[in-house]
Design a protein around this motif. Structure first.
Motif, PDB file in Angstrom:
ATOM      1  N   THR A  64      32.205 -23.191 -12.561  1.00 10.35           N
ATOM      2  CA  THR A  64      33.672 -23.225 -12.357  1.00 10.35           C
ATOM      3  C   THR A  64      34.013 -23.484 -10.891  1.00 10.35           C
ATOM      4  OG1 THR A  64      33.803 -20.825 -12.110  1.00 10.35           O
ATOM      5  CG2 THR A  64      34.097 -21.730 -14.332  1.00 10.35           C
ATOM      6  N   ASP A  65      33.104 -23.164  -9.972  1.00  7.19           N
ATOM      7  CA  ASP A  65      33.335 -23.479  -8.559  1.00  7.19           C
ATOM      8  C   ASP A  65      33.261 -24.971  -8.290  1.00  7.19           C
ATOM      9  OD1 ASP A  65      33.609 -20.789  -8.014  1.00  7.19           O
ATOM     10  OD2 ASP A  65      31.510 -20.514  -7.423  1.00  7.19           O
ATOM     11  N   TYR A  66      32.764 -25.720  -9.272  1.00  3.99           N
ATOM     12  CA  TYR A  66      32.651 -27.175  -9.129  1.00  3.99           C
ATOM     13  C   TYR A  66      33.633 -27.897 -10.062  1.00  3.99           C
ATOM     14  CZ  TYR A  66      28.601 -25.915  -6.436  1.00  3.99           C
ATOM     15  OH  TYR A  66      27.773 -25.371  -5.467  1.00  3.99           O
ATOM     16  N   GLY A  67      34.596 -27.145 -10.582  1.00  2.00           N
ATOM     17  CA  GLY A  67      35.673 -27.757 -11.356  1.00  2.00           C
ATOM     18  C   GLY A  67      35.573 -27.602 -12.854  1.00  2.00           C
ATOM     19  N   ALA A  68      34.557 -26.885 -13.372  1.00  2.00           N
ATOM     20  CA  ALA A  68      34.419 -26.740 -14.818  1.00  2.00           C
ATOM     21  C   ALA A  68      35.509 -25.837 -15.378  1.00  2.00           C
ATOM     22  CB  ALA A  68      33.044 -26.188 -15.168  1.00  2.00           C
ATOM     23  N   VAL A  69      35.973 -26.175 -16.565  1.00  2.00           N
ATOM     24  CA  VAL A  69      37.029 -25.423 -17.250  1.00  2.00           C
ATOM     25  C   VAL A  69      36.518 -25.081 -18.652  1.00  2.00           C
ATOM     26  CG1 VAL A  69      39.407 -25.447 -18.089  1.00  2.00           C
ATOM     27  CG2 VAL A  69      38.824 -26.627 -15.956  1.00  2.00           C
ATOM     28  N   GLY A  70      36.505 -23.796 -18.972  1.00  2.00           N
ATOM     29  CA  GLY A  70      35.949 -23.351 -20.246  1.00  2.00           C
ATOM     30  C   GLY A  70      36.979 -23.203 -21.328  1.00  2.00           C
ATOM     31  N   ASP A  71      37.731 -24.267 -21.578  1.00  2.00           N
ATOM     32  CA  ASP A  71      38.803 -24.211 -22.575  1.00  2.00           C
ATOM     33  C   ASP A  71      38.422 -24.837 -23.904  1.00  2.00           C
ATOM     34  OD1 ASP A  71      38.741 -26.877 -21.866  1.00  2.00           O
ATOM     35  OD2 ASP A  71      40.805 -26.968 -21.121  1.00  2.00           O
ATOM     36  N   GLY A  72      37.170 -25.305 -24.027  1.00  4.95           N
ATOM     37  CA  GLY A  72      36.728 -25.920 -25.264  1.00  4.95           C
ATOM     38  C   GLY A  72      37.209 -27.333 -25.472  1.00  4.95           C
ATOM     39  N   VAL A  73      37.926 -27.889 -24.490  1.00  5.05           N
ATOM     40  CA  VAL A  73      38.494 -29.234 -24.614  1.00  5.05           C
ATOM     41  C   VAL A  73      38.073 -30.114 -23.448  1.00  5.05           C
ATOM     42  CG1 VAL A  73      40.614 -30.580 -24.768  1.00  5.05           C
ATOM     43  CG2 VAL A  73      40.464 -28.349 -25.911  1.00  5.05           C
ATOM     44  N   THR A  74      38.239 -29.605 -22.225  1.00  8.99           N
ATOM     45  CA  THR A  74      37.942 -30.370 -21.014  1.00  8.99           C
ATOM     46  C   THR A  74      36.466 -30.749 -20.973  1.00  8.99           C
ATOM     47  OG1 THR A  74      39.658 -29.168 -19.827  1.00  8.99           O
ATOM     48  CG2 THR A  74      38.034 -30.351 -18.496  1.00  8.99           C
ATOM     49  N   LYS A  75      36.194 -31.992 -20.636  1.00 13.63           N
ATOM     50  CA  LYS A  75      34.812 -32.450 -20.532  1.00 13.63           C
ATOM     51  C   LYS A  75      34.306 -32.164 -19.117  1.00 13.63           C
ATOM     52  CE  LYS A  75      33.976 -35.834 -23.216  1.00 13.63           C
ATOM     53  NZ  LYS A  75      33.895 -37.178 -23.843  1.00 13.63           N
ATOM     54  N   ASN A  76      33.203 -31.416 -19.025  1.00  9.08           N
ATOM     55  CA  ASN A  76      32.751 -30.855 -17.757  1.00  9.08           C
ATOM     56  C   ASN A  76      31.437 -31.444 -17.256  1.00  9.08           C
ATOM     57  OD1 ASN A  76      34.761 -28.532 -17.380  1.00  9.08           O
ATOM     58  ND2 ASN A  76      34.032 -28.198 -19.480  1.00  9.08           N
ATOM     59  N   THR A  77      31.062 -32.619 -17.728  1.00 13.15           N
ATOM     60  CA  THR A  77      29.763 -33.191 -17.357  1.00 13.15           C
ATOM     61  C   THR A  77      29.609 -33.307 -15.849  1.00 13.15           C
ATOM     62  OG1 THR A  77      29.901 -34.488 -19.404  1.00 13.15           O
ATOM     63  CG2 THR A  77      28.182 -35.080 -17.823  1.00 13.15           C
ATOM     64  N   ALA A  78      30.618 -33.839 -15.170  1.00 11.65           N
ATOM     65  CA  ALA A  78      30.522 -34.046 -13.720  1.00 11.65           C
ATOM     66  C   ALA A  78      30.396 -32.718 -12.985  1.00 11.65           C
ATOM     67  CB  ALA A  78      31.738 -34.826 -13.228  1.00 11.65           C
TER      68      ALA A  78
END
Length: 472
Positions: A64-78
């Motif tokens: 999450t410090d690198y922009g990840a969002v745990g909402d089940g929708v947002t794509k967090n690969t980067a």
């Protein structure tokens, strides 16, 4: 850009077997105890002493410090990849997935990095095949090629792990993967093409699949790695084989629960790998639970690396085919597989399918090569669908091959199984006989029919009872 896998000198069909050895596969599997009796289990403590799980620095990189969002929708690969890169540059540590549902594409691990999925955390993999491109070097059903990236992947890395009490969710039912496999639909032509490329010796760099093709990716694959740990996770809904160490060494898979009920979704497949410890795991699969492999046909012989020194302990097996399986991709050879204290179809871990064979060994003259030393003891269980042990050297009716094939030294001891069609189904060949099948101190009850034995030498029973009657 991933390097092309090195090519090795091709083995002449049957040449290595004619000499009695394969590269890296010595003859002889048992050693003498002080009493003079052969006790292959004396090797296990030494094997386990050489298997040491990697340790990681106490540095933590929260995605999450690198922009990840745990909402089940947002794509967090980067974001996940950025955290892995930062951890690797800092000398290693733990990339932490906190509580939440984080959607991602392919994750590529780096040396000295542990991907740690915390309790309550889920890595949910995208159902879009484009999120697993570009194609990477891999092994697909025992043949080397370039294909869609495995969902969690490491190539040529050292000290890598995937750990934590969270979950890896392949979400395969949301993607196209199952439709690619069903009745060999879209996958069939690509599968046939890849196998023909392996037979013809097409350079690996020219075996490019991925976009526009339909070979399903693996869930977790460590390819040409060493010092690997997979621990404590729950892994669900993979598109194909679940945990797949390939050409790797010093591998620990412990306390992992696999729920893989789509087609052809093995639990753990150590392939052409050595010093592998699988312990405390639970497998609910739609194929084999643990399947030891070493490459397929001509391509497996070309690479020529066996699987050896595999130890499986204290696991629960509920799977559609084998509990402990060797093959069918075994052209590089297999030596020294030890499995003990496992439970078959346990009532407290009901699976979707009952295990057909607690031990399933698959070889053929098309694959060639040698399986030498498979030792199983202290399995307990019930409701086996077919035989307790099915050992066949004629898998798929021999597949039209002509290579010498050898299967020898299969040992079952202290087994307690209630309910099976038969105890043994042993299929040797008139030209290549099965040799050395030994049962001792076993009790089988609820057995519905007789054994079937063909072209088998040195079959022995010692203190074995079937339905209350001792077998001599």
């Amino acid at each position: 850009m991933y390097p092309h896998p090195s090519r090795r000198t091709a083995l002449k069909a049957g040449g290595a077997l004619a000499a009695g050895t394969l590269p890296g596969l010595a003859t002889g599997t048992a050693e003498a105890s002080p009493s003079g009796h052969h006790d292959p289990w004396r090797q296990v403590p030494r094997i386990l002493a050489r298997i040491r799980p990697p340790t990681f620095r106490r540095r933590f990189f929260d995605i999450t410090d690198y922009g990840a969002v745990g909402d089940g929708v947002t794509k967090n690969t980067a974001a996940v990849r950025a955290a892995i890169s930062a951890c690797h540059r800092a000398g290693g540590g733990h990339v932490v997935v906190p509580a939440g549902r984080f959607v991602t594409g392919a994750i590529h691990l780096r040396s000295h990095v542990d991907l740690h999925v915390s309790e309550g955390g889920v890595l949910a993999f995208s159902p879009d095949p484009a999120d697993f491109l570009p194609a990477v070097p891999t092994r697909w059903e025992g043949t080397e090629c370039y294909n869609y990236s495995p969902f969690v992947y490491a190539y040529g890395q050292r000290d890598v792990g995937v750990t934590g009490r969270g979950m890896l969710d392949g979400q395969a039912r949301l993607g196209p993967w199952e439709s690619w496999h069903r009745t060999s639909g879209l996958q069939g032509p690509d599968q046939k093409l890849l196998r023909q490329m392996g037979t013809d010796g097409v350079p690996v760099r020219d075996r490019v699949f991925g976009a526009g093709h339909h070979l399903r990716p693996k869930m977790v694959q460590f390819y040409r790695c060493r010092d690997v740990l997979v621990s404590d996770l729950t892994i669900v809904d993979p598109p194909m084989w679940t945990v797949h160490p390939v050409l790797s060494t010093n591998v620990t898979v412990r306390n992992v629960t696999v729920e893989s009920t789509l087609y052809n979704t093995d639990g753990c497949d150590p392939e052409a790998s050595s010093h592998v410890h699988i312990t405390g795991c639970r497998f609910n699969t739609n194929d084999d639970c643990v399947a030891v492999k070493s490459g397929r046909d001509e391509d497996g012989l070309r690479v020529g690396v066996p699987s050896e020194n595999i130890v499986v302990q204290d696991c629960d097996f509920s799977g559609r085919w084998g509990g402990i399986t060797v093959g069918s991709e075994m052209s590089g050879g297999v030596r020294n597989v030890f499995a003990e204290d496992c439970r078959i179809n346990p009532p407290d871990f009901p699976g979707h399918y009952p295990v057909k064979y607690p031990l399933y060994v698959k070889a053929s003259k098309k694959r060639g090569s040698r399986i030498e030393g498979v030792y199983v003891r202290r399995f307990t269980g019930r409701a086996v669908e077919r035989e307790v042990a099915f050992v066949t050297m004629n898998y798929n009716n021999g597949e039209g091959g002509t290579r010498p094939v050898s299967v020898r030294d299969i040992h079952l001891s202290e087994m307690r199984i209630d309910g099976a069609r038969a105890v043994l189904n042993l299929v040797g060949l008139e030209t290549d006989r099965l040799s050395g099948v030994h049962l001792s101190h076993c009790t089988f009850s609820g057995v519905r029919g007789p054994d079937a034995v063909a072209f088998t030498d040195d079959l022995t029973f010692h203190k074995v009872t079937v339905n209350g009657v001792e077998v001599s």
